[in-house]
Design a protein around this motif. Structure first.
Motif, PDB file in Angstrom:
ATOM      1  N   GLN A 165       0.831  -1.201   0.000  1.00 36.46           N
ATOM      2  CA  GLN A 165       0.000   0.000   0.000  1.00 36.46           C
ATOM      3  C   GLN A 165       0.862   1.246   0.000  1.00 36.46           C
ATOM      4  OE1 GLN A 165      -2.520   0.416   3.345  1.00 36.46           O
ATOM      5  NE2 GLN A 165      -3.931   1.787   2.307  1.00 36.46           N
ATOM      6  N   TYR A 166       0.414   2.264  -0.746  1.00 37.42           N
ATOM      7  CA  TYR A 166       1.067   3.565  -0.863  1.00 37.42           C
ATOM      8  C   TYR A 166       2.409   3.501  -1.567  1.00 37.42           C
ATOM      9  CZ  TYR A 166      -2.460   4.736   2.561  1.00 37.42           C
ATOM     10  OH  TYR A 166      -3.642   4.888   3.215  1.00 37.42           O
ATOM     11  N   LEU A 175      -4.516   5.097  -9.907  1.00 36.08           N
ATOM     12  CA  LEU A 175      -4.826   6.163 -10.859  1.00 36.08           C
ATOM     13  C   LEU A 175      -5.308   5.565 -12.181  1.00 36.08           C
ATOM     14  CD1 LEU A 175      -4.583   9.256 -10.698  1.00 36.08           C
ATOM     15  CD2 LEU A 175      -2.530   9.030 -12.102  1.00 36.08           C
ATOM     16  N   LEU A 178      -8.752   4.257 -11.901  1.00 35.77           N
ATOM     17  CA  LEU A 178      -9.770   5.312 -11.891  1.00 35.77           C
ATOM     18  C   LEU A 178     -10.081   5.777 -13.294  1.00 35.77           C
ATOM     19  CD1 LEU A 178      -9.101   7.580  -8.854  1.00 35.77           C
ATOM     20  CD2 LEU A 178     -11.289   6.715  -9.648  1.00 35.77           C
ATOM     21  N   VAL A 179      -9.013   5.935 -14.092  1.00 36.00           N
ATOM     22  CA  VAL A 179      -9.214   6.341 -15.482  1.00 36.00           C
ATOM     23  C   VAL A 179     -10.010   5.272 -16.221  1.00 36.00           C
ATOM     24  CG1 VAL A 179      -8.037   6.794 -17.648  1.00 36.00           C
ATOM     25  CG2 VAL A 179      -7.198   7.813 -15.557  1.00 36.00           C
ATOM     26  N   TYR A 181     -11.983   3.073 -14.993  1.00 34.12           N
ATOM     27  CA  TYR A 181     -13.327   2.942 -14.435  1.00 34.12           C
ATOM     28  C   TYR A 181     -14.260   3.983 -15.042  1.00 34.12           C
ATOM     29  CZ  TYR A 181     -16.586   1.947 -10.635  1.00 34.12           C
ATOM     30  OH  TYR A 181     -17.651   1.557  -9.898  1.00 34.12           O
ATOM     31  N   SER A 182     -13.713   5.150 -15.355  1.00 36.62           N
ATOM     32  CA  SER A 182     -14.549   6.226 -15.873  1.00 36.62           C
ATOM     33  C   SER A 182     -14.659   6.213 -17.387  1.00 36.62           C
ATOM     34  CB  SER A 182     -13.980   7.576 -15.436  1.00 36.62           C
ATOM     35  OG  SER A 182     -13.734   7.577 -14.071  1.00 36.62           O
ATOM     36  N   MET A 183     -13.930   5.320 -18.029  1.00 35.57           N
ATOM     37  CA  MET A 183     -13.936   5.298 -19.491  1.00 35.57           C
ATOM     38  C   MET A 183     -15.114   4.463 -19.985  1.00 35.57           C
ATOM     39  SD  MET A 183     -11.929   6.288 -22.021  1.00 35.57           S
ATOM     40  CE  MET A 183     -10.198   6.242 -21.685  1.00 35.57           C
ATOM     41  N   PRO A 184     -15.994   5.057 -20.801  1.00 31.35           N
ATOM     42  CA  PRO A 184     -17.074   4.238 -21.349  1.00 31.35           C
ATOM     43  C   PRO A 184     -16.510   3.103 -22.203  1.00 31.35           C
ATOM     44  CG  PRO A 184     -17.470   6.560 -21.766  1.00 31.35           C
ATOM     45  CD  PRO A 184     -16.091   6.450 -21.231  1.00 31.35           C
ATOM     46  N   PHE A 186     -17.513   1.527 -24.831  1.00 33.72           N
ATOM     47  CA  PHE A 186     -17.490   1.649 -26.283  1.00 33.72           C
ATOM     48  C   PHE A 186     -16.369   2.569 -26.742  1.00 33.72           C
ATOM     49  CE2 PHE A 186     -19.559   5.728 -25.893  1.00 33.72           C
ATOM     50  CZ  PHE A 186     -20.389   5.576 -24.805  1.00 33.72           C
ATOM     51  N   TRP A 187     -16.043   3.561 -25.912  1.00 27.85           N
ATOM     52  CA  TRP A 187     -14.975   4.477 -26.291  1.00 27.85           C
ATOM     53  C   TRP A 187     -13.616   3.823 -26.117  1.00 27.85           C
ATOM     54  CZ3 TRP A 187     -14.492   8.008 -29.495  1.00 27.85           C
ATOM     55  CH2 TRP A 187     -13.421   8.894 -29.466  1.00 27.85           C
ATOM     56  N   LYS A 190     -12.985   1.770 -29.082  1.00 29.63           N
ATOM     57  CA  LYS A 190     -12.595   2.596 -30.233  1.00 29.63           C
ATOM     58  C   LYS A 190     -11.139   3.021 -30.124  1.00 29.63           C
ATOM     59  CE  LYS A 190     -15.998   3.244 -33.076  1.00 29.63           C
ATOM     60  NZ  LYS A 190     -15.827   3.045 -34.506  1.00 29.63           N
ATOM     61  N   LEU A 191     -10.701   3.380 -28.912  1.00 33.43           N
ATOM     62  CA  LEU A 191      -9.324   3.818 -28.737  1.00 33.43           C
ATOM     63  C   LEU A 191      -8.364   2.667 -28.992  1.00 33.43           C
ATOM     64  CD1 LEU A 191      -9.382   6.217 -25.669  1.00 33.43           C
ATOM     65  CD2 LEU A 191      -9.305   6.752 -28.078  1.00 33.43           C
ATOM     66  N   ARG A 242     -10.053  -3.223  -7.914  1.00 26.06           N
ATOM     67  CA  ARG A 242     -10.387  -2.282  -6.834  1.00 26.06           C
ATOM     68  C   ARG A 242     -11.007  -3.004  -5.650  1.00 26.06           C
ATOM     69  NH1 ARG A 242     -12.060   3.482  -8.219  1.00 26.06           N
ATOM     70  NH2 ARG A 242     -13.840   3.130  -6.876  1.00 26.06           N
ATOM     71  N   ASP A 250      -8.894  -4.198   4.153  1.00 24.47           N
ATOM     72  CA  ASP A 250      -9.776  -4.294   5.314  1.00 24.47           C
ATOM     73  C   ASP A 250      -9.356  -5.434   6.224  1.00 24.47           C
ATOM     74  OD1 ASP A 250     -11.535  -2.293   5.400  1.00 24.47           O
ATOM     75  OD2 ASP A 250     -13.317  -3.547   5.157  1.00 24.47           O
TER      76      ASP A 250
END
Lengths: 357, 346
Positions: A165-166, A175, A178-179, A181-184, A186-187, A190-191, A242, A250
């Motif tokens: 950890q850390y 990081l 997170l990227v 996780y937020s990427m749709p 379908f996009w 395409k990338l 995650r 935990d």
């Protein structure tokens, strides 16, 4: 309560839920605006006068009209679909009398009916069971390896992150996840196509020769498999990694881990024998619940890459108002979801011996 | 010895300071204080604030332009000459030209790559992509907010009533919930929208109304389950008993006591859900089930999805905006969850 009676009770409980699913979807589809007969007639080529005759004939074929050309009651159609009432069998007449054959042919008999969109020689619809079985293998060849790879990778990444950890690895992967996780989805697909196009001049969009039968022996098939698999692995990986990390962190904070360390156990055995096995429970849940998604969870990826699997079939069936196909989809997925949830619940007892039923 | 004394004095001072801060402050200022310590969460929070302000500004400017725009004094939507978004400076005859109008094309300016005039380029139809992206923020965010808030509200109300009253109402709700949750989410969403969108497309904006209604009807299950379980544990606490003994009506107990006390998990779900809703609706548009006449990121992305190899700037900007929005809401939601439930925090 013993495990067996619990399992039997839960299994019996699936039946009313499935009944609810089928009634819900059937009502929804029956209430939908638009005339499916007109939509299906769009598949035929002919003169205006032929269309008027065709209307009743097609309506009878797909079970919306009876032999006199009147609308069939929704309840009757539902019972026919379930297999509790006789329905007219397409293009089958009695050899002696020449009359239309009526028989029980529904879910209870293992018959999902015929598709309204996919047709054999332009007239009679293909049996839905055949469509699903033939397309299923394309999807399974895509999703099953992707699922295994992403599960294993996610567990490894999660354990590495939690035990260090850390560290720079942990921060970097957090990081990145997170990227991701937020990427749709379908996009992302395409990338990946774009990157592959610049590096290898290969987009991965499927072409005709990728699926020449038998596709298992076709080397082209495996080439086209790479990019969709990568997309699926990346999207599946993020959430599970995650989860593994937070679960393990935990557990590693619990008192009994300190005890194990104080006993002088090696860090390896603390992490793998004491912590990881206890962190497994939520992971088993997520993995088990993702299993039914192996058949239809790849709708987006299949859509982008033009993969002719089940996801594409479902998408097309929705766009083309293929009602029997939609019913079959809802029913099969509902059944698989319920069965896998039961299996997951039962597998808790294997993973965690404290759980008794 | 000196160091030991210093650290213990420091710690004591810090605790005292914290107690002083906590005193008299409500839950939300506490949550806000905890969130400020989380730099990633604050980054997400600022992203969301930025997006919301952008959406509001875009909405105001567009309305202002529709009312007082140059060449369009009557506000006629079909005036083909309203090429630009212009702000009329009151009291003068001057107009401040801001950027191209998102719904009107400039003839001859198709497929221009990013330049000084068009920082994001123009698309194959001749729309300015910067303008489309900026003014698309309003509807994209509104769809996410309205979709998720409707879902959460339905979930909270159904969950509260089924948890509080129990009995046959609870039984029915649980069975319905089970049936819906067993159906394949995204596929079901596509099916229902595909079935009903043709009749809805007659009304302007009707397609997205149907999308939101379907989304809310499919999605309320998770929220209602959480609210229900919270209420089952709250129902027999002393303060509810006291309220009942004072003669309060059920509605008052539910809306004044039970719902506010079970709100914090709902807030986390809603925050995380808004990003998810925006992604789901964009995915729906990506597969051709959006409203091609609407100015949203999802529809722009779907219109240009096959142009990535040739005109990279066309799909990239809307996709970037969708990505930033989801990232912002995810970061903020994670931080909120940690702040609301300190037990979970690492």
């Amino acid at each position: 309560m013993s495990m067996r009676s619990y399992a039997i009770r839960r299994f019996l409980y699936i039946i009313p839920t499935l009944l609810g699913i089928s009634i819900f979807s059937f009502l929804l589809i029956a209430l939908s605006p638009g005339d499916p007969i007109m939509i299906r007639m769009g598949l035929f080529k002919g003169e205006q006068s032929e269309y008027e005759d065709l209307y009743e004939q097609i309506g009878f074929e797909i079970g919306l009209l009876d032999e006199d050309g009147d609308r069939v009651n929704v309840a009757v159609r539902y019972l026919r679909w379930i297999g509790l009432m006789r329905r007219p069998i397409e293009y089958q007449t009695d050899a002696l009398t020449g009359e239309q054959v009526y028989a029980f042919s529904g879910i209870l008999q293992g018959d999902f009916g015929r598709s309204w969109h996919w047709t054999q020689d332009g007239k009679i619809g293909k049996p839905i069971t055949d469509i699903i079985v033939s397309r299923m293998w394309y999807t399974l060849f895509l999703t099953a390896p992707a699922f295994v790879i992403s599960t294993v990778l996610a567990t490894v990444i999660g354990v590495v992150q939690a035990t260090r950890q850390y560290s720079i690895w942990d921060k970097g992967v957090t990081l990145a996840s997170l990227v991701g996780y937020s990427m749709p989805t379908f996009w992302l697909a395409k990338l990946i196509m774009l990157g592959s196009f610049y590096m290898f001049n290969f987009t991965g969009a499927t072409q005709g020769d990728a699926f020449r039968e038998p596709f298992i022996l076709n080397p082209k098939f495996y080439v086209f498999l790479i990019l969709p698999t990568m997309t699926l692995v990346l999207t599946g990986l993020v959430f599970l990694a995650r989860l593994t990390r937070s679960q393990l962190l935990d557990i590693l904070r619990q008192d009994y881990i300190t005890t194990a360390r104080a006993k002088g156990l090696s860090e390896r055995s603390v992490v793998y024998k004491h912590a990881f096995r206890n962190a497994l429970l939520p992971i088993v849940t997520v993995v088990g619940m993702a299993l039914p998604g192996l058949l239809g969870g790849a709708v987006m990826t299949e859509g982008v890459f033009g993969w002719p699997g089940l996801g594409s079939v479902f998408l097309t069936s929705a766009l083309q108002r293929d009602h029997p196909m939609m019913m079959a989809t809802n029913f099969i997925f509902g059944a698989m979801f319920l069965i896998f949830r039961l299996l997951v619940d039962l597998s808790y007892a294997l993973v965690d011996p404290r759980i008794r039923y | 010895m000196a160091t030991v004394n210093e650290t213990s004095v420091d710690r004591e001072a810090r605790i005292l300071e914290e107690i002083k801060l906590v005193e008299g402050s409500n839950l939300w200022s506490l949550v806000m204080r905890r969130m400020r310590k989380d730099s990633m969460g604050m980054f997400g929070f600022y992203l969301v604030v930025f997006l919301v302000i952008m959406a509001i500004v875009a909405f105001v400017i567009q309305q202002y332009d529709a009312l007082f725009g140059l060449n369009n004094p009557t506000g006629d939507l079909w005036d083909q000459n309203n090429y630009y978004i212009e702000i009329w400076i009151p009291g003068t005859e001057k107009f401040l030209r801001i950027m191209a109008h998102p719904k009107y094309i400039i003839p001859g300016d198709q497929t221009l790559s990013p330049s000084a005039q068009y920082p994001f380029g123009t698309d194959t139809r001749g729309y300015d992509i910067l303008s489309r992206t900026f003014f698309g923020s309003t509807f994209s965010l509104v769809l996410g907010f309205v979709g998720q808030l409707t879902t959460s509200t339905i979930g909270v109300i159904i969950g509260a009533f089924s948890g509080y009253y129990g009995g046959w109402f609870d039984d029915i709700v649980q069975r319905i919930n089970e049936v819906i949750s067993a159906m394949p989410g995204f596929i079901l969403f596509i099916f229902v929208v595909a079935i009903f969108r043709d009749s809805a497309s007659a009304v302007p904006g009707g397609i997205y109304m149907i999308v939101i209604v379907v989304f809310a009807l499919i999605g309320w299950g998770g929220t209602s389950l959480i609210v229900r379980s919270t209420i089952l544990s709250l129902k027999n606490t002393e303060f509810i008993e006291a309220e009942r003994a004072l003669g309060a009506k059920d509605a008052r107990i539910i809306f004044r006591h039970i719902i506010p006390n079970s709100l914090s998990p709902v807030i986390v779900i809603t925050t995380l859900g808004i990003g998810n809703t925006i992604m789901t609706i964009a995915a729906l548009a990506f597969f051709g089930l959006g409203d091609p006449t609407a100015v949203t990121w999802g529809d722009d992305l779907s219109y240009h999805r096959d142009n990535l190899m040739t005109y990279w700037w066309m799909p990239t900007w809307p996709a970037m905006m969708i990505f930033i929005t989801i990232l912002g809401f995810n970061l903020m939601g994670d931080a909120l969850r940690d702040a609301l439930d300190p037990k979970l925090k690492s």
